[in-house]
Design a protein around this motif. Structure first.
Motif, PDB file in Angstrom:
ATOM      1  N   UNK A   1       0.727  -1.555   0.460  1.00  0.00           N
ATOM      2  CA  UNK A   1      -0.126  -0.091   0.253  1.00  0.00           C
ATOM      3  C   UNK A   1       0.473   1.127   0.142  1.00  0.00           C
ATOM      4  N   UNK A   2       1.831   1.078   0.767  1.00  0.00           N
ATOM      5  CA  UNK A   2       2.906   2.602   1.160  1.00  0.00           C
ATOM      6  C   UNK A   2       3.420   1.925  -0.788  1.00  0.00           C
ATOM      7  N   UNK A   3       3.996   3.818  -1.075  1.00  0.00           N
ATOM      8  CA  UNK A   3       4.591   3.712  -2.167  1.00  0.00           C
ATOM      9  C   UNK A   3       5.421   3.610  -2.481  1.00  0.00           C
ATOM     10  N   UNK A   4       6.377   3.412  -3.629  1.00  0.00           N
ATOM     11  CA  UNK A   4       6.697   2.686  -3.930  1.00  0.00           C
ATOM     12  C   UNK A   4       7.880   3.496  -5.038  1.00  0.00           C
ATOM     13  N   UNK A   5       8.211   4.520  -4.955  1.00  0.00           N
ATOM     14  CA  UNK A   5       8.484   5.466  -5.776  1.00  0.00           C
ATOM     15  C   UNK A   5       9.847   5.870  -4.557  1.00  0.00           C
ATOM     16  N   UNK A   6      11.183   6.351  -5.750  1.00  0.00           N
ATOM     17  CA  UNK A   6      12.333   5.987  -5.087  1.00  0.00           C
ATOM     18  C   UNK A   6      12.146   7.135  -3.736  1.00  0.00           C
ATOM     19  N   UNK A   7      12.047   8.192  -3.777  1.00  0.00           N
ATOM     20  CA  UNK A   7      12.254   8.687  -2.937  1.00  0.00           C
ATOM     21  C   UNK A   7      11.354   8.670  -1.286  1.00  0.00           C
ATOM     22  N   UNK A   8      10.171   7.691  -1.590  1.00  0.00           N
ATOM     23  CA  UNK A   8       9.468   7.377  -0.424  1.00  0.00           C
ATOM     24  C   UNK A   8      10.126   6.511   0.581  1.00  0.00           C
ATOM     25  N   UNK A   9      10.615   5.801  -0.263  1.00  0.00           N
ATOM     26  CA  UNK A   9      12.098   4.131  -0.181  1.00  0.00           C
ATOM     27  C   UNK A   9      12.582   5.190   1.348  1.00  0.00           C
ATOM     28  N   UNK A  10      13.505   5.951   0.544  1.00  0.00           N
ATOM     29  CA  UNK A  10      14.209   6.608   0.850  1.00  0.00           C
ATOM     30  C   UNK A  10      13.744   7.384   2.194  1.00  0.00           C
ATOM     31  N   UNK A  11      12.881   8.097   2.267  1.00  0.00           N
ATOM     32  CA  UNK A  11      12.049   8.582   3.493  1.00  0.00           C
ATOM     33  C   UNK A  11      10.804   7.906   4.510  1.00  0.00           C
ATOM     34  N   UNK A  12      11.022   6.965   4.323  1.00  0.00           N
ATOM     35  CA  UNK A  12       9.669   6.402   4.650  1.00  0.00           C
ATOM     36  C   UNK A  12      10.291   5.615   5.525  1.00  0.00           C
ATOM     37  N   UNK A  13       9.649   5.333   7.178  1.00  0.00           N
ATOM     38  CA  UNK A  13      10.591   4.415   8.573  1.00  0.00           C
ATOM     39  C   UNK A  13      10.660   3.191   7.863  1.00  0.00           C
ATOM     40  N   UNK A  14      11.592   2.508   8.242  1.00  0.00           N
ATOM     41  CA  UNK A  14      11.781   1.635   7.891  1.00  0.00           C
ATOM     42  C   UNK A  14      11.249  -0.112   9.089  1.00  0.00           C
ATOM     43  N   UNK A  15      10.890  -0.284   8.258  1.00  0.00           N
ATOM     44  CA  UNK A  15      10.122  -1.544   8.740  1.00  0.00           C
ATOM     45  C   UNK A  15      10.267  -2.518   8.269  1.00  0.00           C
ATOM     46  N   UNK A  16      10.214  -4.015   8.959  1.00  0.00           N
ATOM     47  CA  UNK A  16      10.485  -4.996   9.079  1.00  0.00           C
ATOM     48  C   UNK A  16      10.248  -6.294   9.527  1.00  0.00           C
ATOM     49  N   UNK A  17       9.860  -7.593   8.805  1.00  0.00           N
ATOM     50  CA  UNK A  17       9.174  -8.459   9.885  1.00  0.00           C
ATOM     51  C   UNK A  17       9.925  -9.904   9.650  1.00  0.00           C
TER      52      UNK A  17
END
Ligand code: ANZ
Ligand code: ZN
Length: 843
Positions: free
Chosen positions: A289-305
């Motif tokens: 659901x969250x964006x996949x644009x490179x800029x968004x990837x850089x800035x969004x909070x890192x989350x993992x499983x």
């Protein structure tokens, strides 16, 4: 006092240029050719000031090149397909074609008022079948060359309006009309194999020495070549039949610093695990659901499983945990990474959050023992904590790891590219129909060439959302060209970037029966100077470069790079004004009283906002038509060239345009004195050596400035010359300078120059006149000013002819008044003379 009358002059000369077809390019001329092109406009309705600046620059160069003996191609056309016409159709119930064509008519009239030296005989609009039909033929050519294919790809789907949305119709993840959250849907779509040319497109940048470096850098980044290692980690347990994880790294040297591995939510391992793990499935859904644009990837909070699985380090055999992470893209590399937190910021942010180790493996001298805090170290240094790599620098260590991986068979040196193939399908009406037919039996069949163009149907409705072509049964029902059974015409149209990827070739050669004639087009191409906005630095220019190469590959034209020279001009800006209640006010609604700004209608004080790019939303626009009405084309053109370097922003100001208008009139008065060669004691043929020199230096300098597109410098030189001429006493030299001034300003203020030329008794057009000759002898100063020093201290100066000999210089220096006073009768012990530079007296 003489006042220039632009209303009369502009129309008169524009009409004459038209009648004489002055700017029609000849295909058979044997003069050197010069192709000057500005990016063609989208027919939005009205010309804006940015167009005026862009086209004025191109026009000055085009006119100058004509004056210097070139056969100039300077065409204009319309990038006429696209969304706004469909939006207008929906909102105003007007057919996209009618809307577009009436806009073209308006804007053409506006352009004509600016007196541009354009070859209107080559005008084209991409929305006409005699353009897009040829585009369809080219698309088939590329198809036959193997550069066109179909594949499934995601589109934005509006579930309420039941339609595909263009990216610009998705606002904050919602459909612009329905407001419903947009879904991703897979559709089979058309692609062009731009990736086949990735290497060429990158290497080709090196040959473009007349392109701005920043544009080349943006293109290179977009193409995004990354060299590194692709290798396999063994998994500690199998997932279905998957027993290893393939990753790509540009930093194999840091392999001993890897503390975990991460995969994208859509990675096959993640998909397999999610089947038995609802929490993972939910997490993956959230990532999608969250964006996949490179800029968004850089800035969004890192989350993992944490998958609970581990990968085995190929050298240490250590077990590293495997995560599904939101910062790993499925579309890049292998969709999986080895994470090295000490040296990659994204990995570091993630490691801090999930408390994973951060071992340093690269250090600058002295930093070996320094721990990493919240900033990953990406700089150079030597390898540490890295077994057989210790002590190597980064490049050597990369090579060493790649060599080991290849020797041991678990990995390979590889190059990957950021560039993706170009998806050209648009589910829209107002575009070039893609010339294919879908047959249940024969599959996808190209439209036979003798059935081109595939013309858009005229009777379409925009009442319901979606692509009207899909609903137009009569249009899309056709017989299969192969088996004759009923089949369906392709209803996707081409991305409008395709239209602008070859219009410059069609300008160069415009036969009826084919897109262009190879030899004819090759004689004009590449475009010598292309001028446009930096907003096109990536996509348009890359697509046009690709299309040209693709045509070359298909054997259609032997040109690799379409634009030899590129110039990106700055924007036109203006102050912004805002009333108390927050309304933006147009410049025409505002008055300056003393230091205060007042809204004329209400007499209320208003706030002066920032100087910003002219835009409708902030109302800080001036309309080209209004200012031409007020000042005429030449003052507007002159202002577009003055003050700011062309690559910088140009602030539009009332005082600036007033200043240009005053200068037009100063020139006009001066032109009135062209016949005055001086009488009486000066003598009718008197020469003014200083003015001659100034003139020839100016002619030479202005030519160089125009060639290098430094228009503001050319303007400054013309101001200086004008000052000098105004001050000079009447003489033959002055009369000649006035005549030459008309030629110098002819590319910039052509109407004024024509008017003056006619008044000076010339019978042909100044547009056809040759640029004034330069006498090289007059370019060098023949006098020099020499410093006279006493004991190294400057006491006086003397002005002498260049090359004056030492003895004369010494005598003149001793006689200089301040020197004589300082010496006070004493004879110098020693005299040092540097001819043309200085005399130093030692006492
Ligand atoms: C280990 C490493 C260590 C990396 C380090 C970088 C720095 P560029 O240069 O942009 O091509 N990567 C690889 N595939 C990825 C994907 N699908 N999604 C997100 N990140 C991915 O970037 C290549 C680097 O980005 C690769 O090198 C990988 O991290 C990461 F100090 O590997 B690296
Ligand atoms: Zn068939």
């Amino acid at each position: 006092q003489r006042r220039f009358n632009p209303l009369e002059a502009d129309a008169k000369w524009q009409k004459l240029w038209d009648e004489k077809q002055s700017f029609r390019a000849s295909d058979s001329s044997d003069k050197p050719r010069s192709y000057v092109l500005e990016m063609f406009p989208y027919p939005s309705g009205r010309i804006h000031i940015g167009h005026v600046r862009n086209y004025t620059m191109g026009d000055v160069l085009a006119r100058f090149r004509r004056m210097t003996g070139h056969e100039v191609l300077h065409p204009m056309g319309w990038d006429a397909f696209g969304m706004p016409a469909e939006n207008a159709a929906m909102e105003k119930k007007v057919h996209p074609g009618d809307w577009t064509r009436s806009n073209i008519a308006n804007m053409k009239a506006q352009l004509k008022r600016l007196g541009f030296a354009l070859d209107w005989s080559r005008e084209l609009a991409t929305c006409e079948p005699d353009y897009y039909g040829h585009e369809q033929a080219l698309f088939l050519d590329l198809y036959e060359a193997g550069l066109v294919y179909r594949k499934e790809s995601a589109v934005n789907w509006d579930p309420v309006d039941m339609t595909v949305l263009a990216n610009e119709q998705v606002i904050d993840g919602k459909g612009w009309r329905s407001g419903a959250p947009v879904e991703k849907r897979k559709l089979s779509q058309w692609f062009l194999k731009i990736t086949q040319f990735a290497d060429d497109l990158l290497a080709g940048l090196d040959s473009l020495d007349q392109w701005p470096d920043k544009v080349k850098l943006m293109q290179a980044n977009w193409i995004g070549k990354s060299v590194g290692l692709q290798f396999r980690f063994a998994l500690d347990q199998t997932v279905g039949d998957i027993d290893s994880l393939e990753v790509f790294s540009t930093r194999p040297d840091t392999i001993f610093g890897a503390s975990f591995a991460a995969i994208a939510a859509d990675h096959p391992i993640a998909l397999a695990l999610a089947e038995g793990d609802a929490n993972l499935a939910a997490f993956a859904e959230e990532c999608r659901r969250s964006g996949t644009a490179a800029a968004e990837i850089e800035t969004q909070e890192k989350k993992g499983y944490d998958t609970g699985l581990s990968v085995i380090h190929p050298f240490t055999q250590a077990k590293l945990p495997l995560f599904v992470a939101n910062f790993v893209l499925m579309e890049y590399g292998t969709g999986a990474v080895m994470a090295v937190p000490a040296h990659d910021q994204r990995d570091l942010d993630f490691a801090r959050k999930y408390m994973l180790p951060v071992p340093r493996v690269v250090a600058a001298a002295g930093d070996e023992a320094k721990p990493i805090h919240d900033e990953a170290y990406a700089g150079p240094g030597k390898l540490v904590n890295s077994d057989f790599l210790d002590g190597m620098d980064v490049e050597a260590a990369k090579a060493a790891v790649i060599a080991r991986a290849e020797a041991e068979g678990w990995g390979q040196g590889t190059t990957i590219w950021r560039l993706r193939d170009w998806g050209v399908s648009r589910q829209r009406y107002w575009g070039t129909p893609i010339p294919f037919i879908h047959c249940a039996d024969c599959g996808v069949v190209p439209v036979p060439r003798d059935q081109l163009p595939v013309v858009l149907p005229q009777d379409v409705s925009f009442e319901i959302p979606g692509n009207p072509l899909d609903r137009h049964t009569e249009w899309h029902t056709v017989d299969c060209p192969t088996c004759g059974k009923t089949a369906r015409r392709e209803t996707d149209t081409l991305d409008t970037f395709v239209d602008s990827s070859w219009y410059f070739i069609r300008f160069a050669s415009q036969p009826q029966d084919k897109p262009f004639d190879k030899a004819e087009a090759e004689r004009w191409l590449p475009v010598g100077q292309y001028i446009g906005g930096v907003e096109h630095a990536i996509l348009h220019l890359l697509y046009a470069r690709f299309w040209t190469r693709a045509l070359q590959y298909a054997g259609k034209i032997d040109v690799a790079e379409p634009f030899a020279g590129l110039f990106t001009q700055g924007m036109v800006t203006h102050e912004t004004y805002r009333a108390e209640d927050g309304r933006w006010l147009a410049p025409s609604e505002v008055e300056k009283r003393g230091d205060a700004y007042i809204e004329t209608a209400t007499n209320a004080a208003i706030q002066l906002g920032r100087v910003e790019k002219m835009s409708k939303s902030k109302k800080n626009v001036v309309d080209p038509d209004d200012i031409i009405d007020q000042y005429g084309a030449d003052a507007v053109r002159w202002f577009m060239l003055s003050d700011s370097p062309p690559e910088r922003d140009l602030p539009w100001t009332a005082s600036g345009i007033e200043g240009s208008w005053r200068f037009v009139n100063r020139l006009w008065r001066l032109f009135g004195e062209a016949g005055d060669t001086g009488t009486g004691s000066e003598g009718a043929d008197s020469q003014d050596r200083a003015l001659d020199r100034k003139l020839h230096q100016t002619v030479d300098g202005v030519a160089k400035d125009i060639e290098s597109l430094s228009f503001n410098k050319a303007v400054a030189k013309i101001y200086e010359l004008t000052n000098a001429v105004e001050k000079a006493a009447p003489s033959a030299s002055r009369a000649a300078a006035i005549r030459a001034l008309a030629l110098l300003v002819a590319p910039m203020t052509p109407h004024l120059a024509e008017e003056a030329w006619a008044e000076m008794g010339e019978e042909s057009l100044i547009a056809d006149a040759p640029w004034p000759d330069v006498d090289p002898k007059l370019l060098v100063e023949d006098e020099v000013t020499i410093a006279v020093q006493v004991m190294g201290k400057l006491r006086d100066t003397i002005t002498v002819a260049k090359g004056t000999d030492k003895t004369t210089l010494e005598a003149l220096a001793l006689a200089a008044p301040n020197v004589a006073r300082t010496l006070n009768g004493a004879a110098p012990k020693k005299v040092i003379v540097v001819p043309d530079r200085l005399v130093n007296l030692v006492v």
